[in-house]
Each structure stands twice: as C-alpha cells, then as structure tokens.
Write a protein that holds these residues in place. Structure first.
Motif, PDB file in Angstrom:
ATOM      1  N   LEU A  32       1.243   3.632   8.158  1.00  0.00           N
ATOM      2  CA  LEU A  32       1.978   3.236   6.952  1.00  0.00           C
ATOM      3  C   LEU A  32       2.046   4.452   6.046  1.00  0.00           C
ATOM      4  N   HIS A  33       3.266   4.853   5.703  1.00  0.00           N
ATOM      5  CA  HIS A  33       3.476   5.964   4.784  1.00  0.00           C
ATOM      6  C   HIS A  33       3.945   5.408   3.448  1.00  0.00           C
ATOM      7  N   ILE A  34       3.240   5.786   2.406  1.00  0.00           N
ATOM      8  CA  ILE A  34       3.628   5.392   1.058  1.00  0.00           C
ATOM      9  C   ILE A  34       4.090   6.649   0.338  1.00  0.00           C
ATOM     10  N   ALA A  35       5.390   6.757   0.161  1.00  0.00           N
ATOM     11  CA  ALA A  35       5.948   7.947  -0.482  1.00  0.00           C
ATOM     12  C   ALA A  35       5.852   7.821  -1.994  1.00  0.00           C
ATOM     13  N   ASP A  36       5.789   8.987  -2.650  1.00  0.00           N
ATOM     14  CA  ASP A  36       5.750   9.006  -4.125  1.00  0.00           C
ATOM     15  C   ASP A  36       4.725   7.998  -4.650  1.00  0.00           C
ATOM     16  N   SER A  37       3.501   8.122  -4.195  1.00  0.00           N
ATOM     17  CA  SER A  37       2.444   7.158  -4.547  1.00  0.00           C
ATOM     18  C   SER A  37       2.295   7.013  -6.059  1.00  0.00           C
ATOM     19  N   GLN A  38       2.079   5.777  -6.484  1.00  0.00           N
ATOM     20  CA  GLN A  38       1.916   5.458  -7.897  1.00  0.00           C
ATOM     21  C   GLN A  38       0.523   4.861  -8.128  1.00  0.00           C
ATOM     22  N   PRO A  39      -0.025   5.015  -9.328  1.00  0.00           N
ATOM     23  CA  PRO A  39      -1.340   4.418  -9.617  1.00  0.00           C
ATOM     24  C   PRO A  39      -1.374   2.918  -9.314  1.00  0.00           C
ATOM     25  N   GLY A  40      -0.255   2.241  -9.490  1.00  0.00           N
ATOM     26  CA  GLY A  40      -0.175   0.812  -9.197  1.00  0.00           C
ATOM     27  C   GLY A  40      -0.271   0.482  -7.724  1.00  0.00           C
ATOM     28  N   ASP A  41      -0.201   1.515  -6.865  1.00  0.00           N
ATOM     29  CA  ASP A  41      -0.362   1.310  -5.420  1.00  0.00           C
ATOM     30  C   ASP A  41      -1.835   1.255  -5.027  1.00  0.00           C
ATOM     31  N   SER A  42      -2.712   1.574  -5.966  1.00  0.00           N
ATOM     32  CA  SER A  42      -4.143   1.555  -5.678  1.00  0.00           C
ATOM     33  C   SER A  42      -4.577   0.141  -5.301  1.00  0.00           C
ATOM     34  N   ALA A  43      -5.037  -0.015  -4.081  1.00  0.00           N
ATOM     35  CA  ALA A  43      -5.355  -1.337  -3.529  1.00  0.00           C
ATOM     36  C   ALA A  43      -5.986  -1.133  -2.162  1.00  0.00           C
ATOM     37  N   THR A  44      -6.355  -2.226  -1.532  1.00  0.00           N
ATOM     38  CA  THR A  44      -6.808  -2.180  -0.141  1.00  0.00           C
ATOM     39  C   THR A  44      -5.643  -2.597   0.750  1.00  0.00           C
ATOM     40  N   TYR A  45      -5.426  -1.828   1.806  1.00  0.00           N
ATOM     41  CA  TYR A  45      -4.325  -2.095   2.715  1.00  0.00           C
ATOM     42  C   TYR A  45      -4.884  -2.493   4.075  1.00  0.00           C
ATOM     43  N   PHE A  46      -4.412  -3.630   4.547  1.00  0.00           N
ATOM     44  CA  PHE A  46      -4.855  -4.129   5.844  1.00  0.00           C
ATOM     45  C   PHE A  46      -3.720  -4.058   6.848  1.00  0.00           C
ATOM     46  N   CYS A  47      -4.021  -3.481   7.979  1.00  0.00           N
ATOM     47  CA  CYS A  47      -3.140  -3.545   9.133  1.00  0.00           C
ATOM     48  C   CYS A  47      -3.543  -4.781   9.930  1.00  0.00           C
ATOM     49  N   ALA A  48      -2.566  -5.524  10.409  1.00  0.00           N
ATOM     50  CA  ALA A  48      -2.872  -6.717  11.187  1.00  0.00           C
ATOM     51  C   ALA A  48      -1.975  -6.754  12.419  1.00  0.00           C
ATOM     52  N   ALA A  49      -2.360  -7.561  13.377  1.00  0.00           N
ATOM     53  CA  ALA A  49      -1.592  -7.671  14.608  1.00  0.00           C
ATOM     54  C   ALA A  49      -1.598  -9.110  15.088  1.00  0.00           C
ATOM     55  N   ARG A  50      -0.471  -9.534  15.620  1.00  0.00           N
ATOM     56  CA  ARG A  50      -0.354 -10.889  16.142  1.00  0.00           C
ATOM     57  C   ARG A  50      -0.062 -10.834  17.624  1.00  0.00           C
ATOM     58  N   GLU A  51      -0.731 -11.729  18.361  1.00  0.00           N
ATOM     59  CA  GLU A  51      -0.542 -11.778  19.802  1.00  0.00           C
ATOM     60  C   GLU A  51       0.621 -12.694  20.146  1.00  0.00           C
ATOM     61  N   THR A  52       1.426 -12.280  21.083  1.00  0.00           N
ATOM     62  CA  THR A  52       2.546 -13.096  21.542  1.00  0.00           C
ATOM     63  C   THR A  52       2.061 -14.468  21.991  1.00  0.00           C
ATOM     64  N   GLY A  53       2.748 -15.518  21.523  1.00  0.00           N
ATOM     65  CA  GLY A  53       2.449 -16.868  21.976  1.00  0.00           C
ATOM     66  C   GLY A  53       1.206 -17.479  21.385  1.00  0.00           C
ATOM     67  N   GLY A  54       0.607 -16.844  20.418  1.00  0.00           N
ATOM     68  CA  GLY A  54      -0.604 -17.388  19.811  1.00  0.00           C
ATOM     69  C   GLY A  54      -0.301 -18.407  18.738  1.00  0.00           C
TER      70      GLY A  54
END
Lengths: 113, 114
Positions: free
Chosen positions: A75-97
C-alpha cells in the motif's frame, strides 16, 4: 501460523512523503485483499481493496501494488498527511469461504508535520 | 443508510462473572454478521459468523458463545469471564454473494477483565 504478514511493524514518515506498507501471504486460495485503516478506539474502516486478477488499484492518494507470483502486495500512501496516522491492516479472503478475512498484524503509521 | 451499533462502549468485569455484548444493524436486510476480537495493539481474529437468524458458526474456541435472535441483532456472551477475554470486540456485517466483499465494522466494545 501467520498467513498474512505485514512489515514494517511501525513506520514514521514526514508530511508529504510517500509511505509504503508491505504485506505478504502464503495461501494461494486468497483472492481478495482489502486494506483497513484503524484509528485508536475505533473500529477498522475499509480504505482500498484489490482482487487477485488485478496488479494495481488506485484511489486518490492510495495505491495498491499486487504481485500474485510472489504473493506480495503493498500500500502506497502518497503525499502523507498527519491525519493518515493510524494502524493499517492488510487482510485476505479465501475463495469460497464465509467472507472470513485473515488479518495481518498491522503497521502503525505516524506522519510527522 | 446502514448503521451498526454496539453496546456497551466499554465494560470492566471481574474474572468469573458473566458477559453479554450486543450489536444491531439497521438499514440492511439479512446481512452476514461477524464477531471479531482484537488484543490491545494486535490483529483482528474472527470469532463467529452468522448468515441467518438462529444460525451461528464458531471459528475459534475462546469459551465464548454467540447468538442471533433477530435478523438485525448479534449477541456475544459467556457465563464465566477469563483474564484472556480482555480486549476489543468488534461486530461487523457484510452482504452475501459474488462481489459482496466489504466488511463494515462497528465502533467496538472495550472489555477489561480484572
């Protein structure tokens, strides 16, 4: 067994810089990868997502780059802003789940003004 | 517009005491419902999901139970809390079907077990 891994654990960038958050996975059956943004004390909110048939997804300042062969995405966040300060979670879903998402451990992003 | 409401916002409970957390979704008919748990500073782990009233599937065993008494309501409970139950409990909903991928989370309930 951690099926979705994120790095770095924490990241600090200056305002205006591009923040790059990495994610990798092991399960070839994962077909959908959302990124969630979470502020302290709040529930996560969907930021941007990509299907495994694509290699890039853009939404404003946020871009996902996806490499199916290497099982990696970022994940690329261009021109980062102070308001972007947070925790970022990557998630994945399995087909047919059951729409079950497997989450990574998260990356804590701090953007310094 | 769809809204998801969780209650209570926070709880402080003693080890061995009972617990009941609730979640209500308005504005969506027959959503899939989920309970997630998040340790402080940790990742999100799915606990339960439900695709219809009265039907709940357990994903992980944590001495918790869940019920869906109404189409728009999801309840998480236990008769006896453990210290390990402390954390942030999140209810979420999604729609069922191809392309219906997004999980929408509530604001969560912060649980401290002492």
């Amino acid at each position: 067994q951690q099926q979705v891994r994120q790095s770095p654990q924490s990241l600090t960038v200056w305002e205006g810089e591009t923040a790059i958050l990495n994610c990798s996975y092991e399960n070839s059956a994962f077909d959908y990868f959302p990124w969630y943004q979470q502020f302290p004390g709040e529930g996560p909110a969907l930021l941007i997502s990509i299907l495994s048939v694509s290699n890039k997804k853009e939404d404003g300042r946020f871009t996902i780059f996806f490499n199916k062969r290497e099982k990696k995405l970022s994940l690329h966040i261009a021109d980062s802003q102070p308001g972007d300060s947070a925790t970022y979670f990557c998630a994945a879903r399995e087909t047919g789940g059951n729409n079950k998402l497997t989450f990574g451990q998260g990356t804590v992003l701090s953007v310094i003004p | 517009a769809q809204t998801i409401h969780q209650w209570p916002v926070a709880e402080i409970k003693a080890v061995g005491s009972p617990l009941s957390l609730g979640c209500t979704i308005k504005g969506k008919s027959s959503p899939n419902l989920y309970w997630y748990w998040q340790a402080t500073g940790g990742t999100l782990q799915q606990l339960f999901y439900s695709i219809t009233v009265g039907q709940v599937e357990s994903v992980v065993q944590l001495n918790l139970s869940a019920s869906r008494p109404k189409d728009d309501q999801f309840i998480l409970s236990t008769e006896k809390l453990l210290l390990s139950h402390s954390g942030f409990y999140l209810c979420a909903w999604s729609l069922w079907g191809a392309g219906q991928n997004t999980l929408y989370f509530g604001a969560g309930t912060r649980l401290s077990v002492l």
